[in-house]
Scaffold this active site. Structure first.
Site, short mmCIF file in Angstrom:
data_model
loop_
_atom_site.label_atom_id
_atom_site.label_comp_id
_atom_site.label_asym_id
_atom_site.label_seq_id
_atom_site.Cartn_x
_atom_site.Cartn_y
_atom_site.Cartn_z
N GLU A 198 3.95 -4.47 12.52
CA GLU A 198 2.82 -3.55 12.39
C GLU A 198 1.77 -4.26 11.57
OE1 GLU A 198 0.22 -1.52 10.72
OE2 GLU A 198 1.78 -0.39 9.67
N ASN B 270 0.80 -1.23 0.00
CA ASN B 270 0.00 0.00 0.00
C ASN B 270 0.83 1.28 0.00
OD1 ASN B 270 0.67 -0.77 2.66
ND2 ASN B 270 -1.07 0.33 3.53
N GLU C 33 4.12 -9.05 -3.57
CA GLU C 33 4.21 -9.67 -4.89
C GLU C 33 3.64 -8.80 -6.01
OE1 GLU C 33 3.18 -11.10 -2.18
OE2 GLU C 33 4.21 -13.02 -1.90
N CYS D 185 -3.22 1.47 6.80
CA CYS D 185 -3.35 0.81 8.11
C CYS D 185 -3.86 1.77 9.17
CB CYS D 185 -2.00 0.24 8.54
SG CYS D 185 -1.36 -1.05 7.46
N LYS E 82 12.02 -8.26 1.37
CA LYS E 82 11.01 -9.02 0.63
C LYS E 82 9.78 -8.14 0.50
CE LYS E 82 7.52 -12.03 -0.07
NZ LYS E 82 6.16 -11.51 -0.34
N HIS E 83 9.52 -7.67 -0.72
CA HIS E 83 8.39 -6.78 -0.94
C HIS E 83 7.16 -7.59 -1.36
CE1 HIS E 83 6.79 -2.86 -0.96
NE2 HIS E 83 7.90 -2.22 -1.31
N GLY F 268 2.08 -6.13 7.81
CA GLY F 268 1.18 -7.00 7.06
C GLY F 268 -0.03 -7.38 7.89
N SER F 269 -0.65 -8.48 7.52
CA SER F 269 -1.85 -8.95 8.18
C SER F 269 -1.54 -9.54 9.55
CB SER F 269 -2.55 -10.00 7.32
OG SER F 269 -1.76 -11.18 7.26
N GLU G 165 -11.26 -5.20 9.85
CA GLU G 165 -10.65 -4.02 9.24
C GLU G 165 -11.19 -3.89 7.82
OE1 GLU G 165 -6.22 -2.07 8.49
OE2 GLU G 165 -6.41 -4.24 8.61
#
Length: 468
Positions: A228, A131, A157, A262, A154-155, A206-207, A360
């Site tokens: 986070e 995001n 995908e 977020c 690691k970004h 992330g989640s 969320e």
């Protein structure tokens, strides 16, 4: 191929990249470890700062190019893409400017013979979301590279071109090979990176599921983690808040980055039935004015969702809300045009039994609640498993100060929606995660705060001493 760049405003496949092989992964880890041990940790702070400052300068000089990647890959409005490039450069500049002070040995006033020395710890693994493809990475790269650590990144995908652009940025800025390494890795490979003894810390945005898995695996290897994991941030509108300016702020807080933030204002809680009615009317009017279009066009005010998957998830959540008795007073449908566009949506009458009460909503969907008192507003704000950010709007700033400590969150903003800056610590509590990024506090998450205590020759083997 798992790493694909798809234009969210059209659905067009722009580029695809293969996952790296196991042998290339091993080479990347080895090169990062070597870069840390033999080079980067031994650079002076001024030498690291030159690299970081150069990276910031390149970002600003090539703002158009870097912003285009964001808009083409995840659909960000072009004006917001420019803003992300700016804040990313600002973060790098902030740590280049302040790292020398942060790295200076810290005196202990109550122990004059002792000091705390700030030292790097090694290779850090960063796992970052789509995001904010640059800003999220800068929150890690800025402080950790300036501290003398090196970074494996690691970004997500769906933003591979943005990921490659960042790797090229640090290369062009003069960082030695191995200091910043992009990994097009699989989930299974990332598990092995976490386990690798050469990797000394892990940070993830992330989640909840991903954060818990990463933190658990890193914890078993006794490695430091910063996590986070999103939020369902409340925005409280007290009965004395000025209506029009509060509505404008609420729209910004909910719709920045098409609501895919977020720390976005996802639950709007209004005190007072009459005020609630007026707020709802004003907010629906503002949401209705947003217009979908090409996010590269500065006139567009409604961006697409980042992916078909994200759009379908929101449509499913809206259907769950309706089935649970909620009222969709605006929107709720996919926009009939190419790309992943959702109508701006406003939902009311959500009770504690509704499926979305604890979920969320990551997109252009606002949940509005009306309560009768400040105490009810605070209770509702805290009735979530998340605890990232919160906002309080009131004409009385001191009243806002009194309410803020009662909100269970890592950050509270009074008379503004939650936002970010290099000098402001960022992070949450509860299921929103732990640890902090940005500001001086973020700098110390992955360093060794080493005690050095000094005694003169011939000192007693135990106890305090006086130095001449």
């Amino acid at each position: 191929m798992a790493y694909q760049s798809i234009n969210p405003s059209s659905g067009e496949l722009l580029a695809a990249y293969p996952e790296l092989s196991d042998s290339d992964l091993e080479l990347a880890i080895a090169k990062a470890d070597q870069a840390y041990r033999q080079a980067w940790r031994h650079y002076s702070v001024d030498e690291r700062a030159k690299v970081m400052t150069k990276a910031a300068s390149i970002l600003l000089e090539r703002k158009e190019e870097y912003a285009q990647y964001l808009t083409l890959e995840m659909g960000k409005l072009i004006g917001e893409a420019y803003a992300e490039v700016d804040i990313t450069a600002g973060i790098l500049q902030y740590y280049a400017k302040n790292a020398k002070e942060y790295l200076a040995p810290k005196a202990l006033p109550e122990a004059p013979t002792a000091q705390v020395s700030i030292e790097p710890i090694g290779v850090i693994l960063g796992i970052e979301p789509w995001n904010f493809p640059y800003y999220q990475v800068a929150r890690v790269a800025g402080p950790q590279l300036m501290a003398g650590n090196v970074l494996l990144l690691k970004h997500a995908e769906n933003v591979p071109q943005s990921a490659l652009a960042l790797a090229k940025l640090f290369e062009d800025a003069g960082a030695p090979a191995g200091v910043y390494t992009n990994l097009f890795a699989t989930i299974e490979q990332i598990g092995r990176v976490i386990d690798d003894p050469r990797v000394r810390g892990v940070t993830i945005t992330g989640s909840e599921t991903a954060g818990a898995a990463v933190a658990g695996r890193a914890g078993r290897a006794l490695k430091k983690v910063v996590a986070e994991m999103g939020g369902s941030d409340p925005l409280l509108v007290l009965e004395d808040a000025p209506l029009e300016s509060t509505l404008d702020s609420a729209l910004f807080g909910r719709m920045f980055n098409c609501g895919q933030c977020c720390v976005g204002s996802k639950r709007l809680i209004v005190v007072g039935q009459a005020r609630g009615k007026a707020f709802l009317e004003g907010f629906v009017e503002r949401m209705s004015s947003l217009r979908a279009g090409d996010p590269l066009n500065p006139a567009t005010t409604l961006a697409p969702l980042s992916s078909e998957k994200a759009l379908k998830l929101l449509l499913d959540q809206i259907a769950q809300a309706q089935a649970g008795g909620a009222n969709v007073v605006l929107g709720g449908q996919r926009i009939e045009r190419p790309g992943y566009f959702l109508e701006p949506t406003v939902i009311t009458e959500i009770d504690a039994n509704n499926p979305i009460y604890q979920q969320e909503l990551f997109g252009p969907v606002a949940a509005i609640y009306v309560v009768d008192s400040e105490a009810q507003a605070i209770a509702l704000a805290n009735a979530t498993s998340f605890g990232l950010g919160a906002s309080i709007f009131t004409a009385d700033v001191e009243r806002g100060r009194d309410v803020a400590p009662q909100i269970e969150s890592g950050m509270v903003f009074i008379n503004q929606p939650a936002w970010t800056a290099p000098e402001l610590p960022f992070g949450g509590i509860k299921n929103s995660g732990f640890g902090r990024e940005l500001s001086e506090r973020g700098f110390y998450e992955f360093v060794n705060e080493k005690l050095i205590n000094i005694a003169p020759p011939g000192a007693a083997p135990w106890g305090p001493v006086a130095l001449g």
